[in-house]
Design a protein around this motif. Structure first.
Motif, mmCIF file in Angstrom:
data_model
loop_
_atom_site.group_PDB
_atom_site.id
_atom_site.type_symbol
_atom_site.label_atom_id
_atom_site.label_comp_id
_atom_site.label_asym_id
_atom_site.label_seq_id
_atom_site.Cartn_x
_atom_site.Cartn_y
_atom_site.Cartn_z
ATOM 1 N N PHE A 9 16.867 -5.836 -30.285
ATOM 2 C CA PHE A 9 16.915 -5.144 -31.574
ATOM 3 C C PHE A 9 16.271 -6.003 -32.646
ATOM 4 N N THR A 10 15.966 -5.374 -33.762
ATOM 5 C CA THR A 10 15.487 -6.100 -34.931
ATOM 6 C C THR A 10 16.469 -5.843 -36.068
ATOM 7 N N ILE A 11 16.562 -6.792 -36.955
ATOM 8 C CA ILE A 11 17.462 -6.650 -38.097
ATOM 9 C C ILE A 11 16.804 -7.286 -39.313
ATOM 10 N N ALA A 12 16.999 -6.667 -40.462
ATOM 11 C CA ALA A 12 16.399 -7.181 -41.693
ATOM 12 C C ALA A 12 17.304 -6.864 -42.867
ATOM 13 N N GLU A 13 17.245 -7.732 -43.850
ATOM 14 C CA GLU A 13 18.002 -7.512 -45.078
ATOM 15 C C GLU A 13 17.154 -6.684 -46.032
ATOM 16 N N ASP A 14 17.772 -5.695 -46.658
ATOM 17 C CA ASP A 14 17.090 -4.858 -47.642
ATOM 18 C C ASP A 14 17.157 -5.582 -48.986
ATOM 19 N N GLY A 18 20.380 -4.867 -50.960
ATOM 20 C CA GLY A 18 21.261 -5.938 -50.551
ATOM 21 C C GLY A 18 21.970 -5.705 -49.236
ATOM 22 N N GLY A 19 21.771 -4.560 -48.608
ATOM 23 C CA GLY A 19 22.392 -4.282 -47.317
ATOM 24 C C GLY A 19 21.501 -4.747 -46.180
ATOM 25 N N TRP A 20 21.936 -4.434 -44.968
ATOM 26 C CA TRP A 20 21.197 -4.816 -43.763
ATOM 27 C C TRP A 20 20.855 -3.569 -42.965
ATOM 28 N N PHE A 21 19.727 -3.615 -42.235
ATOM 29 C CA PHE A 21 19.255 -2.501 -41.440
ATOM 30 C C PHE A 21 18.853 -3.019 -40.068
ATOM 31 N N ALA A 22 19.398 -2.400 -39.011
ATOM 32 C CA ALA A 22 19.092 -2.806 -37.635
ATOM 33 C C ALA A 22 18.518 -1.617 -36.874
ATOM 34 N N THR A 23 17.604 -1.879 -35.957
ATOM 35 C CA THR A 23 17.005 -0.814 -35.166
ATOM 36 C C THR A 23 16.756 -1.301 -33.740
ATOM 37 N N ALA A 24 16.820 -0.359 -32.795
ATOM 38 C CA ALA A 24 16.587 -0.688 -31.392
ATOM 39 C C ALA A 24 16.041 0.529 -30.674
ATOM 40 N N ALA A 25 15.248 0.290 -29.636
ATOM 41 C CA ALA A 25 14.727 1.360 -28.792
ATOM 42 C C ALA A 25 15.445 1.295 -27.455
ATOM 43 N N LEU A 26 16.140 2.374 -27.117
ATOM 44 C CA LEU A 26 16.794 2.452 -25.816
ATOM 45 C C LEU A 26 15.762 2.770 -24.740
ATOM 46 N N THR A 27 14.834 3.652 -25.077
ATOM 47 C CA THR A 27 13.680 3.992 -24.250
ATOM 48 C C THR A 27 12.495 4.116 -25.206
ATOM 49 N N ASN A 33 19.521 3.433 -35.012
ATOM 50 C CA ASN A 33 19.531 2.617 -36.217
ATOM 51 C C ASN A 33 20.962 2.311 -36.616
ATOM 52 N N GLY A 34 21.138 1.203 -37.295
ATOM 53 C CA GLY A 34 22.435 0.840 -37.849
ATOM 54 C C GLY A 34 22.237 0.212 -39.202
ATOM 55 N N GLU A 35 23.249 0.348 -40.061
ATOM 56 C CA GLU A 35 23.161 -0.273 -41.373
ATOM 57 C C GLU A 35 24.545 -0.735 -41.799
ATOM 58 N N GLY A 36 24.564 -1.686 -42.714
ATOM 59 C CA GLY A 36 25.836 -2.186 -43.200
ATOM 60 C C GLY A 36 25.635 -3.150 -44.350
ATOM 61 N N GLU A 37 26.738 -3.499 -44.987
ATOM 62 C CA GLU A 37 26.677 -4.420 -46.116
ATOM 63 C C GLU A 37 26.439 -5.853 -45.668
ATOM 64 N N THR A 38 26.770 -6.141 -44.388
ATOM 65 C CA THR A 38 26.536 -7.472 -43.835
ATOM 66 C C THR A 38 25.716 -7.341 -42.559
ATOM 67 N N ARG A 39 25.185 -8.469 -42.098
ATOM 68 C CA ARG A 39 24.411 -8.477 -40.856
ATOM 69 C C ARG A 39 25.278 -8.005 -39.693
ATOM 70 N N ASP A 40 26.493 -8.528 -39.609
ATOM 71 C CA ASP A 40 27.392 -8.151 -38.517
ATOM 72 C C ASP A 40 27.765 -6.673 -38.569
#
Length: 70
Positions: A9-14, A18-27, A33-40
């Motif tokens: 996956f990749t993750i980056a801070e917006d 100020g939040g975080w955004f994560a993305t991954a390809a299953l296929t 996609n995932g997002e949250g106020e913290t990296r975790d």
């Protein structure tokens, strides 16, 4: 039955929000996609999205190999 898969996956801070955004390809055609106020929090949200995606498209075929690292 539980099935363990490894998903890069990749993750980056917006910088604007100020939040975080994560993305991954299953296929190549199935992304999550995932997002949250913290990296975790973004990673946990991504895990939940991937679990739902697996229910929809199934577990992808995987290939395991060993490589030499310099």
């Amino acid at each position: 039955m539980p099935h363990e898969i490894t998903v890069p996956f990749t993750i980056a801070e917006d910088a604007e929000d100020g939040g975080w955004f994560a993305t991954a390809a299953l296929t190549p055609a199935a992304f999550a996609n995932g997002e949250g106020e913290t990296r975790d929090a973004a990673i946990e949200d991504l895990k939940a999205a991937l679990a739902l995606l697996v229910e929809e498209v199934g577990v992808p075929e995987q290939l395991v190999l060993t490589v030499e690292m310099p």
